[in-house]
Design a protein around this motif. Structure first.
Motif, PDB file in Angstrom:
ATOM      1  N   GLY A  57      22.012 -25.165  26.498  1.00 33.70           N
ATOM      2  CA  GLY A  57      23.560 -25.574  25.982  1.00 33.70           C
ATOM      3  C   GLY A  57      24.275 -24.417  25.598  1.00 33.70           C
ATOM      4  O   GLY A  57      25.429 -24.461  25.180  1.00 33.70           O
ATOM      5  N   TRP A  58      23.863 -23.222  25.432  1.00 32.24           N
ATOM      6  CA  TRP A  58      24.604 -21.940  24.847  1.00 32.24           C
ATOM      7  C   TRP A  58      25.235 -21.251  26.044  1.00 32.24           C
ATOM      8  O   TRP A  58      24.504 -20.912  27.175  1.00 32.24           O
ATOM      9  N   GLU A  59      26.551 -20.808  25.843  1.00 30.33           N
ATOM     10  CA  GLU A  59      27.162 -19.952  26.566  1.00 30.33           C
ATOM     11  C   GLU A  59      26.760 -18.631  26.749  1.00 30.33           C
ATOM     12  O   GLU A  59      26.156 -18.010  25.780  1.00 30.33           O
ATOM     13  N   ILE A  60      26.402 -18.170  28.281  1.00 34.53           N
ATOM     14  CA  ILE A  60      26.160 -16.677  28.339  1.00 34.53           C
ATOM     15  C   ILE A  60      27.211 -15.893  28.197  1.00 34.53           C
ATOM     16  O   ILE A  60      28.288 -15.815  28.878  1.00 34.53           O
ATOM     17  N   TYR A  61      27.167 -15.133  27.234  1.00 38.09           N
ATOM     18  CA  TYR A  61      28.462 -14.284  26.671  1.00 38.09           C
ATOM     19  C   TYR A  61      28.142 -12.945  26.198  1.00 38.09           C
ATOM     20  O   TYR A  61      27.962 -12.528  25.025  1.00 38.09           O
ATOM     21  N   PRO A  62      27.686 -12.062  27.169  1.00 36.43           N
ATOM     22  CA  PRO A  62      27.427 -10.739  26.838  1.00 36.43           C
ATOM     23  C   PRO A  62      28.245  -9.768  25.949  1.00 36.43           C
ATOM     24  O   PRO A  62      27.823  -9.235  25.220  1.00 36.43           O
ATOM     25  N   LYS A  63      29.572 -10.168  26.261  1.00 35.78           N
ATOM     26  CA  LYS A  63      30.503  -9.351  25.433  1.00 35.78           C
ATOM     27  C   LYS A  63      30.587  -9.711  23.904  1.00 35.78           C
ATOM     28  O   LYS A  63      30.778  -8.543  23.262  1.00 35.78           O
ATOM     29  N   GLY A  64      30.079 -10.545  23.706  1.00 38.87           N
ATOM     30  CA  GLY A  64      29.747 -11.083  22.219  1.00 38.87           C
ATOM     31  C   GLY A  64      28.703 -10.020  21.695  1.00 38.87           C
ATOM     32  O   GLY A  64      28.950  -9.718  20.185  1.00 38.87           O
ATOM     33  N   LEU A  65      27.823  -9.667  22.367  1.00 36.32           N
ATOM     34  CA  LEU A  65      26.895  -8.878  21.835  1.00 36.32           C
ATOM     35  C   LEU A  65      27.526  -7.250  21.518  1.00 36.32           C
ATOM     36  O   LEU A  65      27.376  -6.592  20.516  1.00 36.32           O
ATOM     37  N   THR A  66      28.227  -6.859  22.630  1.00 33.09           N
ATOM     38  CA  THR A  66      28.952  -5.578  22.502  1.00 33.09           C
ATOM     39  C   THR A  66      30.022  -5.776  21.129  1.00 33.09           C
ATOM     40  O   THR A  66      30.009  -4.828  20.284  1.00 33.09           O
ATOM     41  N   ASP A  67      30.688  -6.944  21.009  1.00 37.04           N
ATOM     42  CA  ASP A  67      31.705  -7.226  19.967  1.00 37.04           C
ATOM     43  C   ASP A  67      31.073  -6.915  18.441  1.00 37.04           C
ATOM     44  O   ASP A  67      31.306  -6.447  17.398  1.00 37.04           O
ATOM     45  N   LEU A  68      30.027  -7.659  18.230  1.00 33.89           N
ATOM     46  CA  LEU A  68      29.163  -7.851  17.148  1.00 33.89           C
ATOM     47  C   LEU A  68      28.399  -6.677  16.686  1.00 33.89           C
ATOM     48  O   LEU A  68      28.624  -6.033  15.434  1.00 33.89           O
ATOM     49  N   VAL A  69      27.855  -6.026  17.542  1.00 34.38           N
ATOM     50  CA  VAL A  69      27.238  -4.844  17.172  1.00 34.38           C
ATOM     51  C   VAL A  69      28.514  -3.737  16.801  1.00 34.38           C
ATOM     52  O   VAL A  69      28.122  -2.989  15.707  1.00 34.38           O
ATOM     53  N   THR A  70      29.349  -3.764  17.465  1.00 33.28           N
ATOM     54  CA  THR A  70      30.444  -2.796  17.123  1.00 33.28           C
ATOM     55  C   THR A  70      30.942  -2.952  15.895  1.00 33.28           C
ATOM     56  O   THR A  70      31.186  -2.211  14.818  1.00 33.28           O
ATOM     57  N   ARG A  71      31.163  -4.104  15.668  1.00 36.94           N
ATOM     58  CA  ARG A  71      31.765  -4.856  14.270  1.00 36.94           C
ATOM     59  C   ARG A  71      30.886  -4.358  13.157  1.00 36.94           C
ATOM     60  O   ARG A  71      31.186  -3.689  12.116  1.00 36.94           O
ATOM     61  N   VAL A  72      29.600  -4.370  13.222  1.00 31.96           N
ATOM     62  CA  VAL A  72      28.620  -4.087  12.306  1.00 31.96           C
ATOM     63  C   VAL A  72      28.509  -2.831  12.125  1.00 31.96           C
ATOM     64  O   VAL A  72      28.480  -2.175  10.849  1.00 31.96           O
ATOM     65  N   ALA A  73      28.411  -2.022  13.149  1.00 30.27           N
ATOM     66  CA  ALA A  73      28.526  -0.495  13.088  1.00 30.27           C
ATOM     67  C   ALA A  73      29.734   0.151  12.390  1.00 30.27           C
ATOM     68  O   ALA A  73      29.904   0.989  11.474  1.00 30.27           O
ATOM     69  N   ASN A  74      30.844  -0.520  12.691  1.00 33.76           N
ATOM     70  CA  ASN A  74      32.172  -0.071  12.120  1.00 33.76           C
ATOM     71  C   ASN A  74      32.310  -0.605  10.583  1.00 33.76           C
ATOM     72  O   ASN A  74      32.872   0.248   9.804  1.00 33.76           O
ATOM     73  N   ASP A  75      32.048  -1.875  10.182  1.00 34.32           N
ATOM     74  CA  ASP A  75      32.156  -2.419   8.918  1.00 34.32           C
ATOM     75  C   ASP A  75      31.177  -2.355   8.023  1.00 34.32           C
ATOM     76  O   ASP A  75      31.509  -2.711   6.932  1.00 34.32           O
ATOM     77  N   TYR A  76      29.886  -2.455   8.347  1.00 40.03           N
ATOM     78  CA  TYR A  76      28.874  -2.987   7.504  1.00 40.03           C
ATOM     79  C   TYR A  76      27.707  -1.960   7.260  1.00 40.03           C
ATOM     80  O   TYR A  76      27.262  -1.669   6.376  1.00 40.03           O
ATOM     81  N   PHE A  77      27.436  -1.395   8.521  1.00 34.63           N
ATOM     82  CA  PHE A  77      25.964  -0.555   8.373  1.00 34.63           C
ATOM     83  C   PHE A  77      26.042   0.727   9.457  1.00 34.63           C
ATOM     84  O   PHE A  77      26.035   0.200  10.556  1.00 34.63           O
ATOM     85  N   LYS A  78      26.107   1.860   8.808  1.00 27.16           N
ATOM     86  CA  LYS A  78      26.063   2.935   9.751  1.00 27.16           C
ATOM     87  C   LYS A  78      24.705   3.535  10.069  1.00 27.16           C
ATOM     88  O   LYS A  78      24.396   4.417  11.057  1.00 27.16           O
ATOM     89  N   GLY A  79      23.740   2.819   9.684  1.00 30.64           N
ATOM     90  CA  GLY A  79      22.292   3.227  10.109  1.00 30.64           C
ATOM     91  C   GLY A  79      21.746   2.793  11.316  1.00 30.64           C
ATOM     92  O   GLY A  79      22.625   2.157  12.168  1.00 30.64           O
ATOM     93  N   PRO A  80      20.398   3.090  11.446  1.00 34.50           N
ATOM     94  CA  PRO A  80      19.758   2.445  12.921  1.00 34.50           C
ATOM     95  C   PRO A  80      19.892   0.882  12.946  1.00 34.50           C
ATOM     96  O   PRO A  80      19.537   0.175  12.063  1.00 34.50           O
TER      97      PRO A  80
END
Length: 436
Positions: free
Chosen positions: A324-347
């Motif tokens: 019952g979960w929406e298929i939303y690939p854009k969410g992966l782009t958004d979240l990983v980009t957010r993490v890399a920009n705001d939280y963690f610069k490493g691997p």
């Protein structure tokens, strides 16, 4: 088949699949102690059809066959978890040699097949004896967990490519202590607040102890949800911000910055332990990498019927998986980009991504799901995220926690009656891509 090639992801990019001990192992007669999932699943009403992980996929006996599948598929790595009660049946004290021997076989089997072992120390199967002492509500669990982590380092550390302390701390704390949907099944905000802190304190304490003993490549795996307000109303925007704070910002801020979001700290208030300020340097122990599990998004709305936690999830309009979960690939782009920009610069590794689908080896929707998420991941790489690998969830159809055996995430079909494995078309799609 996939439209992507291995070369699209760059040299050294790691492809693997992921599993968890309770969901696949079975093998509960080798001296393994009881876990909270044994008692939770045997309590009427908690799990679909009252199903348990007593046998699961019988990976305990069929591990070589399953590792052969990984090699056949061309995968580079296998993300697996240790079962704490198999190694230390009472959670502390006596070690079960049969458990040590089992994981020796499995890890050596990975290495013999050219697979990098990505180990997770805790994927939810807490020894029942520790739950009797309060489990994640008890601050002492930071000591118990660290001793367990050091035992794993002593016996297996030199053969592990990477080590994650905790899988999905949000599930360990909120899902299991506030919503009560997973073991131990509490519905108590004070228990939740303590678990939210103690799970990250345990992570940080273990990271520091492992690093002091020479263990390298240490990380944690967080599950992130793309939270979006259902409407532009101030009430829905506020509800979404609170949900994002509890689901995403608490764990990201804690482990990468040693700081919890102020609004969530205020909301939890006196339910949090008094020790929080002094613990934050430990919570924010340096990471070598960060794992992200991503499945879907949530549309959040204000819920006037729930004055303390005025948040509810409303159905979205997109195509959905069998969960019952929406298929939303854009969410992966958004979240990983957010993490890399705001939280963690490493691997960063995508340590879980996949979908539940109806049974059968012909699974075109799953192939499409993976292919679209590959594109989303490459977009995040273009945005500057340092993404080093991707692990499909899951290698095998398996015990899907409170859903029992009703939901199937595997790229390999399992007949639970005969334990016969049958690779699906999605497995063949990975095999074709990884052989390029």
């Amino acid at each position: 088949m996939f439209t992507h090639k291995r070369a699209d992801f760059g040299d050294g990019f790691v492809f693997g699949t992921a599993t968890a001990s309770y969901q696949i192992e079975g093998g509960q007669t080798d001296g393994r102690g009881p876990s909270i999932w044994d008692s939770f699943s045997r309590t009427p009403g908690n799990v679909h059809n009252g199903e348990t992980g007593e046998i699961a996929c019988d990976h305990y006996n069929r591990w070589a066959e399953d590792l052969d599948l990984l090699r056949e598929g061309g995968f580079d790595a296998y993300r697996f978890s240790f079962a704490w009660p198999r190694l230390i049946p009472e959670g502390t004290g006596r070690v079960n040699q049969a458990g040590i021997d089992y994981y020796d076989r499995v890890i050596d089997g990975m290495l013999a097949r050219g697979l990098k072992p990505f180990a997770t120390l805790y994927h939810w199967d807490l020894p029942s004896a520790l739950q009797d002492e309060g489990g994640w509500m008890n601050r002492d669990i930071a000591d118990w967990f660290t001793d367990y982590a050091l035992l794993i380092h002593k016996h297996f550390g030199d053969r592990l490519h990477a080590v994650a302390t905790i899988n999905e701390p949000w599930c360990v704390a909120w899902l299991s202590h506030f919503w009560g949907a997973h073991a131990p099944g509490y519905r108590d905000i004070r228990a939740t607040a303590r678990a939210m802190h103690h799970v990250l304190l345990s992570h940080g304490r273990a990271v520091n102890a492992l690093r002091a003993e020479g263990q390298g490549n240490l990380g944690i795996v967080v599950n992130l949800q793309k939270a979006e307000p259902a409407t532009d109303s101030p009430e829905d925007v506020a509800a979404n911000h609170l949900f994002d704070g509890i689901f995403n910002r608490w764990y990201l801020g804690g482990v990468t910055q040693g700081e919890y979001p102020a609004d969530v700290v205020e909301w939890l208030g006196a339910n949090l332990p008094d020790s929080v300020p002094g613990d934050m340097n430990t919570v924010g122990a340096d990471l070598d990498w960060l794992g992200i599990n991503y499945y879907s998004r949530s549309l959040m709305a204000h819920d006037p019927q729930s004055p303390y936690f005025p948040v509810k999830d409303v159905p979205g309009p997109l195509e959905k998986t069998e969960m019952g979960w929406e298929i939303y690939p854009k969410g992966l782009t958004d979240l990983v980009t957010r993490v890399a920009n705001d939280y963690f610069k490493g691997p960063i590794y995508i340590t879980e991504n996949g979908m539940a689908e109806v049974r059968g080896t012909d699974d075109p929707r799953r192939i499409k799901f993976y292919d679209e998420h590959f594109a989303a991941l490459l977009k995040a790489k273009q945005n500057g995220a340092d993404i080093r690998g991707y692990f499909a969830w899951s290698l095998l159809d398996n015990y899907e926690w409170a859903e029992g055996y009703a939901k199937r995430f595997g790229i390999v079909d399992v007949d639970y009656r005969t334990q016969k494995r049958a690779p699906k078309q999605s497995f063949n799609a990975f095999k074709a891509m990884l052989s390029d």
